[in-house]
Write a protein that holds these residues in place. Structure first.
Motif, short mmCIF file in Angstrom:
data_model
loop_
_atom_site.label_atom_id
_atom_site.label_comp_id
_atom_site.label_asym_id
_atom_site.label_seq_id
_atom_site.Cartn_x
_atom_site.Cartn_y
_atom_site.Cartn_z
N LEU A 164 0.71 12.06 2.65
CA LEU A 164 1.42 11.30 1.63
C LEU A 164 1.17 11.94 0.28
CD1 LEU A 164 0.87 7.59 2.76
CD2 LEU A 164 2.84 9.08 3.16
N PRO A 195 10.19 2.19 2.54
CA PRO A 195 9.58 1.83 3.82
C PRO A 195 10.58 1.56 4.94
CG PRO A 195 8.53 0.64 2.01
CD PRO A 195 9.75 1.31 1.44
N THR A 247 10.80 4.76 6.85
CA THR A 247 9.57 5.38 7.35
C THR A 247 9.54 5.53 8.86
OG1 THR A 247 8.37 4.52 5.42
CG2 THR A 247 7.05 5.26 7.30
N PHE A 260 5.43 13.19 3.52
CA PHE A 260 6.30 12.41 2.66
C PHE A 260 5.85 12.60 1.21
CE2 PHE A 260 6.38 10.53 6.75
CZ PHE A 260 7.48 9.70 6.91
N VAL A 291 4.50 2.53 1.92
CA VAL A 291 4.86 3.46 2.99
C VAL A 291 3.68 3.66 3.94
CG1 VAL A 291 5.46 5.87 3.48
CG2 VAL A 291 6.64 4.64 1.66
N LYS A 292 2.46 3.73 3.38
CA LYS A 292 1.27 3.90 4.23
C LYS A 292 1.12 2.71 5.17
CE LYS A 292 -2.51 5.63 2.46
NZ LYS A 292 -3.81 5.77 1.73
N ARG A 331 3.44 0.97 6.54
CA ARG A 331 4.37 1.15 7.67
C ARG A 331 3.85 2.21 8.63
NH1 ARG A 331 9.42 -1.37 7.26
NH2 ARG A 331 9.47 -0.89 9.48
N ILE A 332 3.26 3.28 8.09
CA ILE A 332 2.74 4.35 8.94
C ILE A 332 1.61 3.82 9.83
CG2 ILE A 332 1.41 6.50 8.88
CD1 ILE A 332 3.05 7.22 6.33
#
Length: 591
Positions: free
Chosen positions: A284, A527, A530, A541, A551-552, A554-555
């Protein structure tokens, strides 16, 4: 009376504050805040401008020919009277003292107040006197522009200090140019609303990067909202509530507190490694515009800078390009601030919605083209100005001594452009060797933002060490949509099958060639995309620091081995968004 104005929500959340109107004028108006110790000097500028205009009007009246109509003399008297009226100049000084506006901004703000008062008058004759006020203010603005430039105006690229007042402020404008956004970047405003713009206009992108609620395309907002009105910006629903009732205000304040709690929860993920449920490590990275943004990238947990937009060093400069040493110092500052983490610097991407407004180089013909997005921009401009391009490359290469630097070239589409770019890079390196200036070899990457580049990706991978997909332009050029044009912005569709197939093909080809590939456009920080990008095989990303935490999250909840099972069917669908959500959702892979 409470009223609602509707627009396009582009940055989520709730903002509550007093309205600050940036008036559109036939005269360019600078907007910036001043410090407390600069107030009297700025008031002196207003006083000097008033005296200058008074002398001009008095001279015009004195030298008026004998056969001039008497109405003209009377009109000049009216303008002189307005010039000395406390409701204009006195109130302007009050804006400077209380709100710390610069002189030009204070004048335009007071013009908005007076204009509305005239509009509400019942008498036709008095109502038409608004034009006289506008003419007087424009004379004052021109006098300020002709006079000695304010020593208080912010230097190019300098972020203006935060508003020091107690009341929260929200910005209301017809539109905000990218260069102006630099002046409003450091949380001066809690949110903003513009009359024009689409979800992917530069104004919208910057709003998301600032992580403040924003609405664009609100049409009549700057006409309906008054200076200092209390305003609620609902960035989730795309609604602006003007002069809200106490009950509505309390409800939104509750929502504001809930949003802040959610941000605090996400902030706890800052030091958590971005690893999927099936053990895939994801990189990221942060997008930044200026060296001062680097600390925020570290604070957000970024493992490097995936995109340093160097063009912002070239903006707000009154037509003067930054020299090699100035650029080197900026790049070095960003590299050192990232404490050994990689920094990817994109060469200048001027053009389209990021222009050098007052640059007088004749080669910048894109300023006058009908569609600058298709004109002399990005690498095309750099190649047309090889000495400028070599200067920037030398500055970037010199910064490589202070940390891990990668070089990124925007908007390539032709094999000839690729070869010419590498020839200029080689020449810049030789110039540094000849001068005995140290530098390190850096990885060179290409932006994939033109459909031709995505379709020619095997050629690009033979030349470049890595590629970075710029989804904003790739979508724009694939779908023939000017993303800054609100009349067609509804056709801008990141879920379009053609767009997704180009992205998926680029990722697959790069991974097959063991070359690095990242996405640095808006899709990377959304997100909603993602899981699909992970399913396509993306493991890098790059986004604004404020988007990293969501976003993290969702990862951390994703299983790429299961998501990948649905890519082929999704890309083959006429409605990829619905298809992927159904397939992955039914399998419990989208939460």
């Amino acid at each position: 009376m409470t009223l609602q104005v509707f627009g396009l929500p582009v940055a989520r959340g709730v903002a509550i504050g007093k309205a600050v109107l940036v008036a559109s004028s036939r005269v360019d108006v600078a907007h910036y805040f001043i410090n407390a110790d600069q107030i009297e000097a700025e008031i002196g500028r207003v006083r000097q401008a008033r005296n200058t205009v008074a002398d001009e009007l008095s001279t015009l009246k004195r030298e008026m020919p004998d056969d001039a109509p008497p109405e003209l003399s009377a009109l000049l008297d009216v303008h002189l009277m307005l010039l000395h009226d406390e409701s204009l100049t006195g109130a302007t000084k009050q804006w400077i003292r209380e709100r710390h506006y610069n002189a030009e901004w204070a004048l335009s703000a007071q013009l908005e107040v007076l204009a509305r008062q005239f509009d509400e008058m019942d008498d036709d004759y008095l109502r038409e006197r608004k034009a006289d006020v506008e003419q007087v203010v424009e004379r004052l603005l021109r006098a300020l522009a002709r006079g000695e430039s304010s020593a208080l105006a912010p230097a190019a690229g300098k972020v203006v200090e935060d508003w020091g007042g107690e009341e929260p402020l929200v910005l209301i404008a017809n539109d905000i140019a990218p260069a102006d956004m630099l002046q409003f970047k450091q949380s001066v405003f809690k949110g903003f609303v513009t009359d024009v713009g689409g979800k992917t206009s530069h104004t919208a992108i910057v709003a998301r990067s600032m992580d403040i609620p924003a609405i664009v395309g609100a049409r009549e907002a700057s006409r309906l909202i008054r200076q200092d009105d209390w305003v609620i910006i609902d960035g989730d629903a795309g609604v602006v509530i003007v002069d809200p009732s106490p009950i509505v205000l309390e409800e939104y304040r509750f929502r504001q507190r809930q949003s802040e709690l959610e941000r605090e929860r996400l902030a706890r993920l800052r030091h958590t490694p971005a690893i999927t449920l099936d053990g895939e490590q994801v990189e990221l990275l942060a997008n930044i515009e200026l060296p001062q943004d680097a600390p925020a990238a570290l604070q957000a947990g970024a493992v490097g800078v995936g995109l340093f937009r160097s063009e912002f060093l070239f903006m707000n400069r009154e037509g003067e390009l930054p020299g090699e040493d100035e650029q080197f110092e900026a790049y070095r500052a960003a590299v050192q601030a990232m404490q050994g983490l990689p920094v990817t610097i994109r060469t200048v991407d001027i053009g389209a919605d990021k222009s050098l407004e007052r640059l007088s180089l004749s080669e910048l013909r894109h300023e006058h083209t009908l569609n600058p997005a298709l004109g002399l921009r990005a690498i095309r401009w750099s190649l047309s100005e090889p000495s400028m391009f070599r200067m920037q490359l030398r500055a970037i290469l010199r910064a490589s001594v202070f940390g891990k630097v990668r070089l990124l070239i925007p908007m390539l589409a032709h094999a000839g452009e690729i070869r010419q770019t590498f020839e200029i890079i080689a020449r810049a390196k030789q110039q540094l060797r000849d001068a005995g200036t140290p530098f390190l070899d850096v990885e060179v990457g290409a932006m994939i933002e033109v459909p031709a580049a995505a379709l020619m990706i095997p050629l690009f991978l033979r030349y470049f060490d890595f590629v970075s997909v710029g989804t904003n332009d790739l979508i724009q050029y694939t779908l023939a949509i000017d993303r800054a044009d609100e009349s067609v912005s509804y056709l801008y569709d990141p879920w379009h099958p053609a767009v997704l197939r180009l992205i998926a093909g680029t990722i697959a080809e790069a991974r097959g060639a063991s070359k690095g590939v990242s996405v640095c456009g808006e899709m990377a920080g959304d997100p909603a995309f993602t899981p699909l990008l992970l399913a396509m095989g993306l493991r890098s990303f790059s986004m604004h620091p404020s988007q990293i935490a969501s976003v993290k999250q969702r990862i951390l909840r994703s299983d790429t081995s299961k998501l990948a099972l649905h890519v082929a069917q999704t890309l083959g669908s006429d409605d990829p968004q619905a298809s992927f959500r159904k397939l992955a959702g039914d399998a419990g892979q989208i939460h």
